[in-house]
Design an enzyme around this catalytic site. Structure first.
Site, short mmCIF file in Angstrom:
data_model
loop_
_atom_site.label_atom_id
_atom_site.label_comp_id
_atom_site.label_asym_id
_atom_site.label_seq_id
_atom_site.Cartn_x
_atom_site.Cartn_y
_atom_site.Cartn_z
N ASP A 44 0.82 -1.21 0.00
CA ASP A 44 0.00 0.00 0.00
C ASP A 44 0.85 1.26 0.00
O ASP A 44 2.06 1.21 0.28
CB ASP A 44 -0.87 0.02 1.26
CG ASP A 44 -2.10 -0.86 1.09
OD1 ASP A 44 -2.37 -1.29 -0.05
OD2 ASP A 44 -2.78 -1.10 2.10
N LYS A 66 -3.26 4.23 -3.53
CA LYS A 66 -3.64 5.45 -4.23
C LYS A 66 -2.36 6.25 -4.50
O LYS A 66 -1.50 6.36 -3.64
CB LYS A 66 -4.51 6.29 -3.30
CG LYS A 66 -5.75 6.81 -3.97
CD LYS A 66 -6.56 7.62 -2.99
CE LYS A 66 -7.84 6.88 -2.66
NZ LYS A 66 -8.73 7.57 -1.77
N MET A 181 -7.05 9.29 9.72
CA MET A 181 -7.68 9.86 8.52
C MET A 181 -8.56 11.07 8.86
O MET A 181 -9.69 11.17 8.39
CB MET A 181 -8.53 8.79 7.81
CG MET A 181 -7.70 7.64 7.31
SD MET A 181 -8.66 6.31 6.60
CE MET A 181 -9.07 5.35 8.05
N1 SAH Z 1 -3.64 0.29 9.23
C1 SAH Z 1 -3.07 1.59 9.53
C2 SAH Z 1 -4.09 2.68 9.34
C3 SAH Z 1 -4.52 2.86 7.90
S1 SAH Z 1 -5.65 4.17 7.71
C4 SAH Z 1 -2.50 1.57 10.95
O1 SAH Z 1 -2.78 0.64 11.71
O2 SAH Z 1 -1.77 2.51 11.29
C5 SAH Z 1 -4.59 5.48 7.19
C6 SAH Z 1 -4.38 6.45 8.32
O3 SAH Z 1 -3.46 5.93 9.26
C7 SAH Z 1 -3.79 7.77 7.90
O4 SAH Z 1 -4.76 8.65 7.38
C8 SAH Z 1 -3.26 8.28 9.23
O5 SAH Z 1 -4.30 8.75 10.04
C9 SAH Z 1 -2.75 6.99 9.84
N2 SAH Z 1 -1.33 6.76 9.60
C10 SAH Z 1 -0.76 5.70 9.01
N3 SAH Z 1 0.58 5.80 8.99
C11 SAH Z 1 0.88 6.98 9.59
C12 SAH Z 1 2.09 7.66 9.89
N4 SAH Z 1 3.29 7.17 9.57
N5 SAH Z 1 2.00 8.85 10.53
C13 SAH Z 1 0.81 9.36 10.88
N6 SAH Z 1 -0.36 8.77 10.61
C14 SAH Z 1 -0.34 7.58 9.99
#
Ligand code: SAH
Length: 277
Positions: A44, A66, A181
Site C-alpha cells: 500500500d 492510491k 484519517m
Molecule cells: N492500518 C493503519 C491505518 C490505515 S488508515 C494503521 O494501523 O496505522 C490510514 C491512516 O493511518 C492515515 O490517514 C493516518 O491517520 C494513519 N497513519 C498511518 N501511517 C501513519 C504515519 N506514519 N503517521 C501518521 N499517521 C499515519
C-alpha cells in the site's frame, strides 16, 4: 542471537502483514522474514520505501494503493489479485501500513482469502495511533491521565465524517481520542467534539508522517486545531489526538532530544550528540 523458530512461508500462501507506521525498525520478526522470502509483495501507499528495500531481490513488487490523485485499485480487485498470485504458487506478502486490522481493510482481504480457500496468516503490525504517537512522545495511556483510549476514523467508506458515531457519547466517552484519517474533516470533528462537551482549550496534537524521516508534530488546543494545522501545513498521513496525554509530549519528545533524528543506527553517535547538548 537465539531466535524462536518462525513458521515457514509456504508457496501458495498469503501473509497479510502490518509494516508499522514507517521506521523499518518497527517491523516484526515475521514481517522481516516475509520480506526476505516472498515471491510477490503487494503493498500500500503507506508502506515506507526503506521497508520495501528489504524485499528479496527479484521479488515481484506490486503497488496497490492510491497515488498522485489517480483512482486507487478497487478492494475486490486487490483481493482477487492476491488469490491469483497465491494460486500461481507464489509466496504472497500483502504488506499494509500500520496494523492490517486497524482501519486497514485487512479483514476484507482475509474474508476474500477464506472464500477462495487460500491459506493465509495474519501478522499484526505497530499501528500509527499507538506507535506513531510514541514517536512523538505521546503515550496512548498513562496512569493518572487516562484509563481509556478510543480509536476513531475521521472518514467513512464514502469519505465523509462518519455518521455511525454517536459524537456526544464519543466526546464524553474517553479522555484520550485518537483519530485516523482526520485531516480532511478536521473542522467538523472539532465542532462535533466541542458541541459534545469537550473543552475548547483541551490539548490536541497532530503527528504527521510519524516514525518516518518526515515526522512533524504540532501541539495545540482543540479550539485552535484547524487553524494551526493549516498554518503549519500538516499533511497526511497524520494522527490527530485529543486529550491530556498530549501534554506529555513536552517532556517525552525523545526524538527531539536525540537531535531530531528518528533513526540513528549508531547509539554511540547519539550519546555523543546528547552529551554535546
Ligand atoms: N492500518 C493503519 C491505518 C490505515 S488508515 C494503521 O494501523 O496505522 C490510514 C491512516 O493511518 C492515515 O490517514 C493516518 O491517520 C494513519 N497513519 C498511518 N501511517 C501513519 C504515519 N506514519 N503517521 C501518521 N499517521 C499515519
Amino acid at each position: 542471537m537465539q531466535f524462536p523458530v518462525l513458521p515457514d512461508f509456504e508457496p501458495g500462501w498469503v501473509w497479510l502483514v502490518g509494516a508499522g507506521p514507517g521506521d523499518p525498525g518497527l517491523l516484526t520478526a515475521l514481517a522481516l522474514k516475509a520480506l526476505g522470502e516472498a515471491d510477490a509483495v503487494v503493498y500500500d501507499a503507506l508502506v515506507d520505501e526503506r521497508t520495501l528495500k528489504l524485499a528479496r531481490p527479484g521479488a515481484l513488487l506490486e503497488f496497490a494503493g492510491k497515488r498522485g490523485g489517480k483512482p486507487s485499485p478497487k478492494q475486490p480487485d486487490i483481493s482477487q489479485r492476491l488469490v491469483q498470485l497465491a494460486r500461481e504458487g507464489k509466496r504472497v506478502l500483502r504488506l499494509k501500513g500500520g496494523d492490517p486490522f486497524v482501519f486497514g481493510r485487512g479483514g476484507e482481504e482475509a474474508l476474500a482469502l477464506v472464500a477462495a480457500k487460500v491459506p493465509f496468516r495474519v501478522v499484526p503490525g505497530v499501528t500509527a495511533g499507538i506507535g506513531g504517537l510514541a514517536y512523538a512522545g505521546i503515550p496512548a495511556t498513562h496512569r493518572d491521565v487516562n484509563e481509556a483510549v478510543t480509536f476513531v476514523t475521521g472518514h467513512n467508506v464514502s469519505g465523509e465524517v462518519p455518521d455511525g458515531i454517536d459524537w456526544p457519547a464519543l466526546a464524553r466517552g474517553a479522555p484520550v481520542l485518537v483519530f485516523y484519517m482526520a485531516l480532511k474533516h478536521l473542522p467538523q470533528i472539532r465542532d462535533r467534539l466541542i458541541q459534545g462537551g469537550r473543552p475548547a482549550g483541551e490539548p490536541a496534537a497532530v503527528v504527521s508522517h510519524a516514525a518516518t524521516e518526515r515526522q512533524r508534530t504540532l501541539v495545540t488546543t482543540l479550539a485552535a486545531l484547524v487553524e494551526d494545522a493549516e498554518a503549519a501545513r500538516m499533511e497526511p498521513p497524520a494522527i490527530v489526538v485529543v486529550g491530556p496525554a498530549v501534554k506529555m509530549a513536552a517532556g517525552l519528545d525523545w526524538i527531539g532530544a536525540m537531535g531530531g533524528r528518528t533513526l540513528d543506527p549508531d547509539p554511540l553517535k547519539l550519546k555523543a550528540r546528547r552529551e554535546a547538548g
